[in-house]
Design a protein around this motif. Structure first.
Motif, PDB file in Angstrom:
ATOM      1  N   PHE A 149      28.600 140.440  51.332  1.00 31.89           N
ATOM      2  CA  PHE A 149      28.033 139.309  50.606  1.00 31.89           C
ATOM      3  C   PHE A 149      27.732 138.157  51.568  1.00 31.89           C
ATOM      4  CE2 PHE A 149      28.600 135.257  48.391  1.00 31.89           C
ATOM      5  CZ  PHE A 149      27.579 135.359  47.452  1.00 31.89           C
ATOM      6  N   GLN A 150      28.690 137.812  52.439  1.00 28.14           N
ATOM      7  CA  GLN A 150      28.473 136.729  53.395  1.00 28.14           C
ATOM      8  C   GLN A 150      27.301 137.027  54.315  1.00 28.14           C
ATOM      9  OE1 GLN A 150      32.315 136.338  55.298  1.00 28.14           O
ATOM     10  NE2 GLN A 150      32.939 134.699  53.910  1.00 28.14           N
ATOM     11  N   SER A 151      27.191 138.285  54.749  1.00 24.81           N
ATOM     12  CA  SER A 151      26.091 138.668  55.637  1.00 24.81           C
ATOM     13  C   SER A 151      24.750 138.534  54.937  1.00 24.81           C
ATOM     14  CB  SER A 151      26.274 140.108  56.127  1.00 24.81           C
ATOM     15  OG  SER A 151      27.440 140.202  56.909  1.00 24.81           O
ATOM     16  N   SER A 152      24.694 138.977  53.686  1.00 25.22           N
ATOM     17  CA  SER A 152      23.426 138.862  52.955  1.00 25.22           C
ATOM     18  C   SER A 152      23.100 137.404  52.662  1.00 25.22           C
ATOM     19  CB  SER A 152      23.446 139.692  51.670  1.00 25.22           C
ATOM     20  OG  SER A 152      24.381 139.185  50.753  1.00 25.22           O
ATOM     21  N   LEU A 153      24.114 136.593  52.378  1.00 28.07           N
ATOM     22  CA  LEU A 153      23.904 135.166  52.154  1.00 28.07           C
ATOM     23  C   LEU A 153      23.407 134.502  53.434  1.00 28.07           C
ATOM     24  CD1 LEU A 153      24.180 132.753  50.212  1.00 28.07           C
ATOM     25  CD2 LEU A 153      26.532 132.516  51.020  1.00 28.07           C
ATOM     26  N   ASN A 154      24.041 134.812  54.567  1.00 26.65           N
ATOM     27  CA  ASN A 154      23.597 134.254  55.851  1.00 26.65           C
ATOM     28  C   ASN A 154      22.171 134.678  56.170  1.00 26.65           C
ATOM     29  OD1 ASN A 154      25.974 132.902  56.299  1.00 26.65           O
ATOM     30  ND2 ASN A 154      26.856 134.495  57.587  1.00 26.65           N
ATOM     31  N   LEU A 155      21.829 135.921  55.871  1.00 24.46           N
ATOM     32  CA  LEU A 155      20.469 136.404  56.094  1.00 24.46           C
ATOM     33  C   LEU A 155      19.497 135.620  55.226  1.00 24.46           C
ATOM     34  CD1 LEU A 155      18.568 138.436  57.448  1.00 24.46           C
ATOM     35  CD2 LEU A 155      19.043 139.999  55.566  1.00 24.46           C
ATOM     36  N   GLN A 156      19.856 135.400  53.975  1.00 24.67           N
ATOM     37  CA  GLN A 156      19.009 134.646  53.058  1.00 24.67           C
ATOM     38  C   GLN A 156      18.820 133.216  53.544  1.00 24.67           C
ATOM     39  OE1 GLN A 156      17.410 135.995  50.536  1.00 24.67           O
ATOM     40  NE2 GLN A 156      16.418 134.096  49.975  1.00 24.67           N
ATOM     41  N   ILE A 157      19.901 132.594  54.020  1.00 24.33           N
ATOM     42  CA  ILE A 157      19.812 131.224  54.537  1.00 24.33           C
ATOM     43  C   ILE A 157      18.931 131.199  55.774  1.00 24.33           C
ATOM     44  CG2 ILE A 157      21.147 129.388  55.674  1.00 24.33           C
ATOM     45  CD1 ILE A 157      23.418 130.058  53.695  1.00 24.33           C
ATOM     46  N   ASN A 158      19.106 132.191  56.662  1.00 22.80           N
ATOM     47  CA  ASN A 158      18.283 132.249  57.872  1.00 22.80           C
ATOM     48  C   ASN A 158      16.812 132.397  57.523  1.00 22.80           C
ATOM     49  OD1 ASN A 158      20.430 131.951  59.616  1.00 22.80           O
ATOM     50  ND2 ASN A 158      20.725 134.140  59.887  1.00 22.80           N
ATOM     51  N   VAL A 159      16.506 133.220  56.545  1.00 21.33           N
ATOM     52  CA  VAL A 159      15.119 133.418  56.124  1.00 21.33           C
ATOM     53  C   VAL A 159      14.591 132.135  55.495  1.00 21.33           C
ATOM     54  CG1 VAL A 159      13.639 134.649  54.492  1.00 21.33           C
ATOM     55  CG2 VAL A 159      15.300 135.916  55.857  1.00 21.33           C
ATOM     56  N   SER A 160      15.391 131.497  54.648  1.00 24.30           N
ATOM     57  CA  SER A 160      14.956 130.290  53.947  1.00 24.30           C
ATOM     58  C   SER A 160      14.749 129.117  54.888  1.00 24.30           C
ATOM     59  CB  SER A 160      15.985 129.893  52.886  1.00 24.30           C
ATOM     60  OG  SER A 160      16.107 130.908  51.924  1.00 24.30           O
TER      61      SER A 160
END
Length: 172
Positions: A149-160
């Motif tokens: 979950f943290q990895s996907s959240l970090n990926l989403q933040i990086n993309v955003s």
């Protein structure tokens, strides 16, 4: 408390702090709770532990030193020295297999299977699950899900945001 450990967050939390404040957080591997502080990680999930209770490491003196400085670099050095003193005293108690498992789970963004871990660590599955839960406070499967979950959240933040996750400091 002014100087405390906060356990693994399993449920959403809200910290309410009156007045102006600064938060300086050191993120420790979950197994450190048991090895360094002789705390059952489960007991600290969604809870905190006042470090003043660590009389053998003179946490009260560390708090005095922290109060005596406003320089962030000095504060970080004081906390680091405090943690290092505990590490030096407790290093024999570290469960290096569990530490290695945690690193593998984190480095693989939670996608490493339990079977892969026990093969890599050359450990019995039941022993691994028991030791992991004792050291971390949750099962290896739950920990892997949190890391995913943290990895996907970090990926989403990086993309955003097109960069690393932002760190936000707020004072009221």
């Amino acid at each position: 408390p002014l100087f405390f450990l906060y356990g693994q967050t399993i449920h959403p939390i809200e910290l309410i702090i009156d007045g102006s404040y600064s938060l300086i957080c050191f993120q420790l591997y979950p197994f450190v709770l048991n090895s360094f502080f002789s705390l059952d990680a489960k007991d600290l999930n969604d809870d905190c532990y006042d470090l003043k209770q660590l009389s053998e490491f003179n946490a009260a003196r560390t708090i005095e030193d922290l109060d005596a400085t406003a320089n962030i670099e000095n504060i970080i050095m004081i906390i680091t020295a405090f943690l290092y003193k505990i590490f030096e005293a407790k290093r024999e108690m570290l469960d290096y297999k569990i530490r290695q498992a945690i690193e593998l789970i984190i480095n693989n963004n939670g996608s490493t299977s339990i079977i892969e871990l026990i093969k890599t660590l050359n450990i019995n599955e039941r022993t691994f699950e028991r030791r992991f839960t004792m050291q971390v406070g949750i099962s290896p499967k739950q920990f892997s899900q949190i890391i995913k979950f943290q990895s996907s959240l970090n990926l989403q933040i990086n993309v955003s945001f097109g960069s690393k996750p932002m760190v936000i400091n707020r004072c009221r």
